[in-house]
Every structure is written in structure tokens, then in C-alpha cells.
Design an enzyme around this catalytic site. Structure first.
Site, PDB file in Angstrom:
ATOM      1  N   PRO A  40      40.372 -50.774  21.451  1.00 28.84           N
ATOM      2  CA  PRO A  40      40.434 -50.868  19.986  1.00 28.84           C
ATOM      3  C   PRO A  40      41.793 -51.342  19.476  1.00 28.84           C
ATOM      4  O   PRO A  40      41.888 -51.796  18.327  1.00 28.84           O
ATOM      5  CB  PRO A  40      40.147 -49.427  19.532  1.00 28.84           C
ATOM      6  CG  PRO A  40      39.365 -48.832  20.645  1.00 28.84           C
ATOM      7  CD  PRO A  40      39.944 -49.422  21.882  1.00 28.84           C
TER       8      PRO A  40
ATOM      9  N   GLN B 211      45.991 -42.628  25.290  1.00 26.71           N
ATOM     10  CA  GLN B 211      45.731 -41.472  26.152  1.00 26.71           C
ATOM     11  C   GLN B 211      45.141 -41.852  27.513  1.00 26.71           C
ATOM     12  O   GLN B 211      45.484 -41.262  28.534  1.00 26.71           O
ATOM     13  CB  GLN B 211      44.803 -40.501  25.423  1.00 26.71           C
ATOM     14  CG  GLN B 211      44.727 -39.140  26.057  1.00 26.71           C
ATOM     15  CD  GLN B 211      43.934 -38.175  25.190  1.00 26.71           C
ATOM     16  OE1 GLN B 211      42.709 -38.228  25.141  1.00 26.71           O
ATOM     17  NE2 GLN B 211      44.649 -37.308  24.486  1.00 26.71           N
ATOM     18  N   PHE B 212      44.256 -42.827  27.548  1.00 24.72           N
ATOM     19  CA  PHE B 212      43.741 -43.416  28.774  1.00 24.72           C
ATOM     20  C   PHE B 212      43.655 -44.924  28.572  1.00 24.72           C
ATOM     21  O   PHE B 212      43.347 -45.377  27.470  1.00 24.72           O
ATOM     22  CB  PHE B 212      42.351 -42.875  29.128  1.00 24.72           C
ATOM     23  CG  PHE B 212      42.348 -41.458  29.625  1.00 24.72           C
ATOM     24  CD1 PHE B 212      42.419 -41.185  30.985  1.00 24.72           C
ATOM     25  CD2 PHE B 212      42.273 -40.400  28.730  1.00 24.72           C
ATOM     26  CE1 PHE B 212      42.419 -39.870  31.440  1.00 24.72           C
ATOM     27  CE2 PHE B 212      42.262 -39.092  29.181  1.00 24.72           C
ATOM     28  CZ  PHE B 212      42.342 -38.819  30.543  1.00 24.72           C
ATOM     29  N   ALA B 213      43.887 -45.686  29.642  1.00 23.75           N
ATOM     30  CA  ALA B 213      43.824 -47.145  29.515  1.00 23.75           C
ATOM     31  C   ALA B 213      42.465 -47.609  29.019  1.00 23.75           C
ATOM     32  O   ALA B 213      42.349 -48.652  28.362  1.00 23.75           O
ATOM     33  CB  ALA B 213      44.145 -47.797  30.853  1.00 23.75           C
TER      34      ALA B 213
ATOM     35  N   ILE C  14      42.301 -48.383  25.292  1.00 15.28           N
ATOM     36  CA  ILE C  14      43.254 -49.332  24.716  1.00 15.28           C
ATOM     37  C   ILE C  14      42.550 -50.481  23.985  1.00 15.28           C
ATOM     38  O   ILE C  14      43.158 -51.156  23.153  1.00 15.28           O
ATOM     39  CB  ILE C  14      44.197 -49.889  25.808  1.00 15.28           C
ATOM     40  CG1 ILE C  14      45.518 -50.379  25.190  1.00 15.28           C
ATOM     41  CG2 ILE C  14      43.520 -50.987  26.631  1.00 15.28           C
ATOM     42  CD1 ILE C  14      46.606 -50.648  26.217  1.00 15.28           C
TER      43      ILE C  14
ATOM     44  N   HIS D  16      37.401 -43.106  31.834  1.00 20.31           N
ATOM     45  CA  HIS D  16      38.732 -42.558  32.058  1.00 20.31           C
ATOM     46  C   HIS D  16      39.362 -43.087  33.342  1.00 20.31           C
ATOM     47  O   HIS D  16      40.268 -42.470  33.899  1.00 20.31           O
ATOM     48  CB  HIS D  16      38.688 -41.025  32.148  1.00 20.31           C
ATOM     49  CG  HIS D  16      38.224 -40.349  30.892  1.00 20.31           C
ATOM     50  ND1 HIS D  16      36.890 -40.246  30.568  1.00 20.31           N
ATOM     51  CD2 HIS D  16      38.901 -39.766  29.884  1.00 20.31           C
ATOM     52  CE1 HIS D  16      36.770 -39.612  29.411  1.00 20.31           C
ATOM     53  NE2 HIS D  16      37.979 -39.306  28.974  1.00 20.31           N
TER      54      HIS D  16
ATOM     55  N   GLU E 280      43.270 -46.030  18.038  1.00 16.90           N
ATOM     56  CA  GLU E 280      44.219 -46.807  18.842  1.00 16.90           C
ATOM     57  C   GLU E 280      44.743 -48.035  18.102  1.00 16.90           C
ATOM     58  O   GLU E 280      45.909 -48.420  18.267  1.00 16.90           O
ATOM     59  CB  GLU E 280      43.564 -47.214  20.169  1.00 16.90           C
ATOM     60  CG  GLU E 280      43.396 -46.082  21.158  1.00 16.90           C
ATOM     61  CD  GLU E 280      42.259 -45.134  20.803  1.00 16.90           C
ATOM     62  OE1 GLU E 280      42.227 -44.008  21.340  1.00 16.90           O
ATOM     63  OE2 GLU E 280      41.387 -45.525  19.982  1.00 16.90           O
TER      64      GLU E 280
END
Length: 334
Positions: free
Chosen positions: A86, A79-81, A84, A126, A57
Site C-alpha cells: 500500500p 511491520q512486515f514486508a 509494504i 508475513h 502504510e
């Protein structure tokens, strides 16, 4: 359209209008995204404008920052919050500060899309709602739509904006009036989660709230999935609540909030994220500062709990019409 289709349409419209627009992320290209938001875009626009990235990320966001400085308009998908984090250093230290650090010589016209919140029994990795982190960062805009129509118009506005936008998509209402698992029937509040969406280009302005339901007795401030929960609670309790859909968390439409609260004299704030230091705390402070002499009851917050996100019990974790309805009754009785 449901929200997935509306977001796909927004990307399609912008990639066709502007060759500087491109999109990338984990499984974004060949697979079309884990939720199929980018479905068909690689086939239509080619490998250079819709492509897959490594699971990195920080690299995804860093690449977007460089592309934006070069003159492109990248749309990066996380892809998923929950993934985020990294990329936070690149978002906060680079994207948000680039215009200021270079005295306007460079900008960061990037959009970072990410599904957020619960609804798919994804558990702790997730299902998180980290929006408050980004509202704290000067130089970022933070957007969360609640309808397919707004999702498309807001995403187009985000892509056209010359500054970085974090665009969170509530996956619980991705597929319209069903939960993300397709395992539940249409629920009373979810009937509001579908909308007509034009095929072509249009925008919804950033920084402007919408009145999702007009009322006179109490103002409910909400965004994303919680807009529909708020409407459902108002209908179930019979309380004449005015539901303000913030749409953009920052810059927040304080004028719309102030106008509504001064009219009703009461305020309930709803969000799915944990209570402590959630964005509802900022909203409460703003209402207190601007509307104190108009308030007829204490401000109420209905939120997720200050616990690790549950897996099988996520429907108990969500603020639902029952908990929101209880808050509405409390402020009306105060």
C-alpha cells in the site's frame, strides 16, 4: 548482540546523536515493535520521536517523505514486508523521485525498515521477499544485512544517507543462531548468524559487498539469511566456495562480484524470493555481461519456488544447504 539488539542500538545511537532522527510505525512506540527492534526508544526519547501510527502504510511512507523534505531524518517501520505494497506509490512516485523532480532543491533522507522473508511460519502474508521490486526503481537504495554487526553499521549509514533507503531485515536470523520461532536447535549453517557488535557509533558503507567466506572454486552470490545457508552448503560439501555477501542490493558492488567470478570461473546465485524476475536474474545478467569469457560452467540459481508462499512447509520452500550443495556440485562437474 543479535540482530534485533544491533538494530535497536543503531536507532538509539542515531537518535541520541541527531535530534532530527525519529522513528514511527505500527506498534513501534509503546509496544516497542512486533519484534522489539524499537524497544525502549519511546521511553527514552519521548512520544514525539518514537510513536505509533494507524495501520496505513501509504500514510506512514507519505508522512516520512514530508518529514524528510522538511529536514528531518525519519525511520519508518513497515511491520512486515508483505504490508509494504500500500505504500508503493509513495515510495516510487514520491520518495525515489523527489531529488530529481525538484532539481536537487529537496531530498528524501528517509529510511524504510521492514522485516522480510520467512522463518516464523507466517504464511503468505508475513513471509514475502519483495526486494526485486525496489531494485528496479531508480532513486532508491536497497539494503539487506546478514549479520548483527553489518545490520547496525548499515542502518546508521542508511539513516545518514540523503536519499531514500529500503532496509529489509531477515527475520529468520533476527535472534541469532536460531530460527524465528525459537523451536529448532542451532543448525550447522546458523552458527554464523551471530557477531560482536560495538556499543557506539560506526558505519558500514552502502554499496559495498563483503567476502563472507573466501574460496577458489566457485563464487556464491547471496544476501541476508542465504549467506549463512551458502556457508553451510560449502562446509557440508567440502567445495571451496567463495561466498560474496552483497549487503546492498542496489547499488550493487559489481566490482566485487566481477573480481570473485573471474577468479573462480563459476557462479551460483541464491535468494529466498521466487525465481522468476527475482534479483538473481539481474545478477546472472551482470555476471554474463562482464565475466562471460571467464566462466567455465553455466550460472546456477537456487531460489524460492514460483508458488504462493507455503505455511507449514516453509522449510521446504527455503533454499537450504541440500539444494545449494547440489547446485555447487553441478557447476563443479560441468
Amino acid at each position: 548482540m543479535n540482530m534485533i539488539q544491533a538494530l535497536n542500538s543503531a536507532l538509539d545511537v542515531m537518535m541520541e546523536r541527531d535530534r532530527q532522527v525519529l522513528t514511527f510505525g505500527e506498534d513501534v512506540g509503546f509496544f516497542g515493535g512486533v519484534f522489539r527492534v524499537t524497544d525502549g526508544l519511546q521511553k527514552k526519547y519521548g512520544l514525539k520521536r518514537c510513536f505509533d501510527t494507524p495501520i496505513a502504510e501509504g500514510g506512514i511512507v507519505g508522512m516520512a517523505v514530508g518529514m524528510g523534505a522538511y529536514g528531518l531524518r525519519p525511520v519508518a517501520e513497515i511491520q512486515f514486508a508483505d504490508y509494504i505494497y500500500p505504500g508503493l506509490d509513495q515510495i516510487i512516485s514520491e520518495a525515489a523521485r523527489l531529488r530529481y523532480r525538484t532539481a536537487g532543491e529537496f531530498t528524501s533522507p528517509i529510511t524504510i525498515r521492514s522485516p522480510y522473508g520467512g522463518g516464523i511460519y507466517g504464511g503468505q502474508t508475513h513471509s514475502q521477499s519483495p526486494e526485486a521490486i525496489f531494485t528496479h526503481v531508480a532513486g532508491l537504495k536497497t539494503v539487506i544485512p546478514s549479520t548483527p554487526y553489518d545490520a547496525k553499521g548499515l542502518l546508521i549509514s542508511a539513516i545518514e544517507d540523503d536519499d531514500p533507503v529500503v532496509f529489509f531485515e531477515p527475520k529468520r536470523i533476527y535472534n541469532g543462531p536460531f530460527d524465528g520461532n525459537h523451536s529448532r536447535p542451532v543448525t550447522p549453517w546458523a552458527k554464523h548468524a551471530a557477531s560482536e557488535v560495538p556499543e557506539g557509533y560506526y558505519t558500514v558503507p552502502l554499496g559495498k559487498a563483503a567476502i563472507a567466506r573466501e574460496g577458489n572454486d566457485v563464487t556464491v552470490l547471496a544476501y541476508g539469511t542465504m549467506v549463512h545457508v551458502a556457508i553451510g552448503a560449502a562446509e557440508e560439501t567440502g567445495i571451496d566456495a567463495e561466498v560474496v555477501d552483497l549487503r546492498t542490493l542496489w547499488p550493487v558492488d559489481i566490482e566485487a562480484i566481477e573480481e570473485s567470478v573471474k577468479k573462480t570461473g563459476r557462479c551460483v546465485i541464491i535468494h529466498e524470493a521466487t525465481r522468476t524476475s527475482g534479483f538473481g536474474a539481474e545478477l546472472s545478467a551482470l555476471v554474463q555481461e562482464r565475466c562471460f569469457y571467464h566462466l567455465e560452467a553455466p550460472i546456477e540459481r537456487v531460489t524460492g519456488f514460483d508458488t504462493p508462499y507455503p505455511h507449514s512447509f516453509e522449510w521446504n520452500y527455503f533454499p537450504g544447504p541440500i539444494r545449494v550443495g547440489s547446485a555447487l556440485r553441478r557447476v563443479m562437474e560441468a
